[in-house]
Design a protein around this motif. Structure first.
Motif, short mmCIF file in Angstrom:
data_model
loop_
_atom_site.label_atom_id
_atom_site.label_comp_id
_atom_site.label_asym_id
_atom_site.label_seq_id
_atom_site.Cartn_x
_atom_site.Cartn_y
_atom_site.Cartn_z
N ARG A 1 0.98 -1.23 -0.02
CA ARG A 1 -0.01 0.07 -0.04
C ARG A 1 0.86 1.18 -0.06
NH1 ARG A 1 -5.44 -0.69 1.96
NH2 ARG A 1 -6.17 -2.68 1.15
N THR A 2 0.01 2.40 0.03
CA THR A 2 1.15 3.44 -0.05
C THR A 2 1.50 4.03 1.39
OG1 THR A 2 -0.20 4.69 -1.70
CG2 THR A 2 1.09 6.20 -0.53
N PHE A 3 2.60 3.45 1.67
CA PHE A 3 3.30 3.61 2.97
C PHE A 3 3.20 5.04 3.78
CE2 PHE A 3 6.14 2.58 6.42
CZ PHE A 3 7.14 3.52 6.59
N SER A 4 3.46 6.24 2.84
CA SER A 4 3.24 7.35 3.48
C SER A 4 1.65 7.53 3.95
CB SER A 4 3.63 8.41 2.23
OG SER A 4 3.00 8.36 1.41
N ASP A 5 0.93 6.89 3.54
CA ASP A 5 -0.82 7.06 4.31
C ASP A 5 -0.72 6.74 5.47
OD1 ASP A 5 -2.40 6.54 1.12
OD2 ASP A 5 -1.32 8.32 1.75
N TYR A 6 0.13 6.02 6.06
CA TYR A 6 0.00 5.28 7.25
C TYR A 6 0.92 5.86 8.42
CZ TYR A 6 -2.31 1.83 4.58
OH TYR A 6 -3.40 1.17 3.97
N ASP A 7 0.38 5.98 9.65
CA ASP A 7 0.94 5.99 10.95
C ASP A 7 1.89 4.74 11.22
OD1 ASP A 7 -1.47 8.23 12.04
OD2 ASP A 7 -0.04 8.57 10.73
N MET A 8 2.91 4.85 11.60
CA MET A 8 3.48 3.61 12.00
C MET A 8 4.13 3.36 13.56
SD MET A 8 3.78 2.33 9.12
CE MET A 8 4.76 0.87 9.59
N ILE B 1 5.22 7.10 14.79
CA ILE B 1 5.65 8.16 13.80
C ILE B 1 4.48 8.27 12.78
CG2 ILE B 1 7.21 6.73 12.29
CD1 ILE B 1 9.02 9.20 12.29
N ILE B 2 4.16 9.41 12.86
CA ILE B 2 2.97 9.75 12.03
C ILE B 2 3.56 10.01 10.68
CG2 ILE B 2 1.54 10.62 13.79
CD1 ILE B 2 1.91 13.32 12.55
N SER B 3 2.58 9.96 9.62
CA SER B 3 3.15 10.08 8.20
C SER B 3 4.06 11.32 7.77
CB SER B 3 2.07 10.04 7.36
OG SER B 3 0.91 11.08 7.59
N ARG C 1 11.36 7.61 9.86
CA ARG C 1 10.90 6.82 8.76
C ARG C 1 11.40 7.39 7.61
NH1 ARG C 1 4.71 7.26 9.14
NH2 ARG C 1 4.78 6.48 6.81
N ASP C 2 11.51 6.52 6.48
CA ASP C 2 11.94 6.97 5.18
C ASP C 2 10.94 6.65 4.25
OD1 ASP C 2 12.91 7.23 2.63
OD2 ASP C 2 14.96 6.62 3.10
N ASN C 3 10.10 7.69 3.77
CA ASN C 3 8.77 7.11 3.10
C ASN C 3 9.27 6.85 1.75
OD1 ASN C 3 6.94 7.62 4.90
ND2 ASN C 3 6.73 9.87 4.59
N ALA C 4 10.30 7.16 1.22
CA ALA C 4 10.94 6.77 -0.20
C ALA C 4 11.20 5.26 -0.20
CB ALA C 4 12.01 7.64 -0.69
N GLN C 5 11.81 4.88 0.84
CA GLN C 5 12.26 3.36 1.05
C GLN C 5 11.18 2.64 1.83
OE1 GLN C 5 15.02 1.94 -0.19
NE2 GLN C 5 15.30 4.15 -1.01
N ASN C 6 9.99 3.11 2.11
CA ASN C 6 8.75 2.35 2.72
C ASN C 6 9.50 1.66 3.78
OD1 ASN C 6 7.23 3.44 0.48
ND2 ASN C 6 7.20 1.52 -0.45
N THR C 7 10.19 2.45 4.80
CA THR C 7 10.95 1.80 6.02
C THR C 7 10.77 2.75 7.10
OG1 THR C 7 12.41 0.77 4.41
CG2 THR C 7 12.72 0.79 6.98
N VAL C 8 10.38 1.91 8.17
CA VAL C 8 10.36 2.89 9.55
C VAL C 8 11.60 2.04 10.45
CG1 VAL C 8 8.70 1.44 10.47
CG2 VAL C 8 9.03 3.46 11.66
#
Length: 121
Positions: A27-34, A50-52, A70-77
């Motif tokens: 899914r679009t990782f940046s849409d989610y709080d982790m 960590i929120i989006s 978090r790195d939204n470009a890498q889809n990683t927290v």
């Protein structure tokens, strides 16, 4: 469906450091709080969130020892854990949710499989 895989756990001596990673897909990782949670025998607790947009929140007991990013470009927290203590020993899970901000595990929709962190004294 958002799939997540944690890595980076292991055995470390008290006072040492570990960096956990949680790679997400589907899914679009940046849409989610982790969130990061941990499970020790008989106890599951919130560690950090960590929120989006990147704003973090930490459990009070951490006292500055852990840092979530978090790195939204890498889809990683990530969870950088410093000055580890034996009581930090647990399985660490990353989790994701959309909607209202929360530190409650049951309110998170997606979970990784967990990674074991063991801190020896």
């Amino acid at each position: 469906q958002l799939q997540m895989v944690e890595s980076g756990g292991g055995l470390v001596q008290a006072g040492g450091s570990l960096r956990l990673s949680c790679a997400a897909s589907g899914r679009t990782f940046s849409d989610y709080d982790m969130g990061w949670f941990r499970q020790a025998p008989g106890k599951r607790e919130f560690v950090a969130r960590i929120i989006s947009s990147g704003t973090p929140t930490y459990a009070g007991f951490l006292k500055g020892r852990f840092t979530v990013s978090r790195d939204n470009a890498q889809n990683t927290v990530y969870l950088q854990m410093n000055r580890l203590k034996p009581e930090d020993t647990a399985i660490y899970y990353c989790a994701a949710k959309r909607g209202d901000l929360s530190t409650v595990a049951n309110e998170y929709d997606y979970w990784g499989q967990g990674t074991q962190v063991t801190v020896s004294s």
